[in-house]
Design a protein around this motif. Structure first.
Motif: not given
Length: 388
Positions: A332-337, A359-360, A322-323
């Motif tokens: 490369t980043m998941i929730n800014h990690q 956030d991806i 859905r995203a």
């Protein structure tokens, strides 16, 4: 003449006495005139530490925690395989008067921890798996049959409930994580010999990739953990729970100084879910990924220095689909990690609650793309992903 003698007494004689005194000091006490040196703060000279002649004891910690650590005995009925001869009608006529016993009782043991005055007991799932009867034995001699409230096989935890008054309850460490080198004590019932305490230190934290369970984030310790310790308490020097003893690495079957415990924070979160919902509530993104190894990047013609997770599968109608995520995207980043470790990323997403934002940041066709997904709820057995 008298004035000359007066001059000798007043000037010459004191000089001679001073010279004699100095000569005596040089001969008999030379250390009195050696210069004194003061060590600088960064000097290699260090004061000798005082010798501690006392004997350290962790008896207070054990007294605080041990009453809340229980022994768990499980029983299950196992059907025996009968010989084919007993199915022969000819022989059955002779066996009617002596019926064969097709079932036998099988017992096993482990440990558990009383987590609340309401009777909730936390243990490992593998301790009570497939049990027909679960008995909890307290240190004070009391016993009670236990009800299975819920289980989380993916984390190897199970929640039991017993009905007894005045239950001892363990204190949970308020510290969110342990440090390498911390003193820890393991309490359990190894080999069924009775409650036993062993001591060691925290050898490592955040251990995963062990292949023990789906979700792994273990405390590693060299405190001796043996068969029967599973589900018991790992406590700190203050008698507070820091982990649930779960597994060992051993080639002999006994302790070899490498044991693993589920951190208390993770265990209590799972306890709350099991007590409330009967199952653990975890976030879910709905993708399958593979770490971007140098070999894989070379086959795909991508830069060798790239760190990320390559999407290899998307669950239809899942949060990732859905995203707008697609197979071949590189997260490369998941929730800014940083997203470079597949296990860590799965644990990170699983720690979310359904409805939380994810956030991806990803690479697609050499361009950086950002999107936001809404976490779904992970099921124990999800559908197979669709590869496209």
């Amino acid at each position: 003449m008298q004035s000359k003698l007066s001059l000798v007494y007043r000037v010459v004689l004191p000089i001679l006495l001073g010279l004699c005194t100095a000569l005596a000091i040089l001969i008999w006490a030379p250390q009195w005139i050696q210069p004194q040196t003061t060590a600088k703060p960064d000097s290699a000279v260090r004061p000798t530490p005082p010798i501690n002649l006392g004997v350290a004891s962790y008896a207070a910690a054990v007294d605080a925690a041990a009453p809340a650590v229980v022994n768990i005995y499980t029983r299950k009925n196992v059907k025996r395989e009968s010989h084919p001869i007993f199915d022969d009608p000819y022989f059955q006529q002779f066996l009617q008067q002596a019926p064969q016993q097709n079932e036998r009782m099988q017992s096993s043991l482990g440990s558990g921890v009383i987590m609340s005055a309401q009777g909730y007991v936390l243990t490992n799932h593998h301790v009570i798996r497939s049990a027909d009867e679960i008995v909890v034995a307290l240190r004070d001699g009391r016993e009670a049959n236990a009800l299975l409230v819920g289980a989380d096989p993916e984390a190897d935890l199970a929640l039991l409930k017993i009905d007894l008054p005045a239950l001892p309850v363990i204190n949970i460490a308020s510290q969110r994580s342990q440090s390498i080198g911390d003193i820890v004590l393991a309490i359990g019932n190894p080999f069924g010999v009775g409650q036993t305490v062993t001591m060691g230190i925290v050898s490592a934290i955040g251990r995963n990739h062990l292949g023990l369970n789906t979700f792994e984030n273990y405390i590693q310790t060299d405190a001796a953990i043996n068969p029967g310790n599973s589900g018991g308490a790992l406590i700190n020097a203050y008698g507070e729970l820091v982990g649930i003893n779960t597994a060992i690495y051993s080639q002999s079957g006994g302790s070899e100084g490498i044991g693993f415990a589920i951190p208390a924070e993770i265990a209590t979160n799972i306890l709350n879910d099991l007590a409330t919902h009967g199952a653990t509530i975890r976030g879910w993104l709905g993708i399958e990924v593979q770490e971007a190894t140098p070999e894989l990047l070379q086959r795909l013609g991508l830069p060798q220095a790239l760190n990320g997770l390559i999407v290899t599968g998307i669950y239809p109608a899942g949060p990732a689909a859905r995203a707008g995520l697609a197979v071949g995207d590189i997260l490369t980043m998941i929730n800014h990690q940083d997203a470079a470790d597949a296990k860590a990323a799965m644990n990170q997403i699983a720690s979310l609650r359904p409805g939380d934002s994810i956030d991806i940041e990803l690479l697609r066709g050499g361009r950086t793309v950002t999107t936001r997904a809404i976490a779904g709820q992970r099921q124990s057995q999800n559908r197979q992903p669709q590869n496209r």
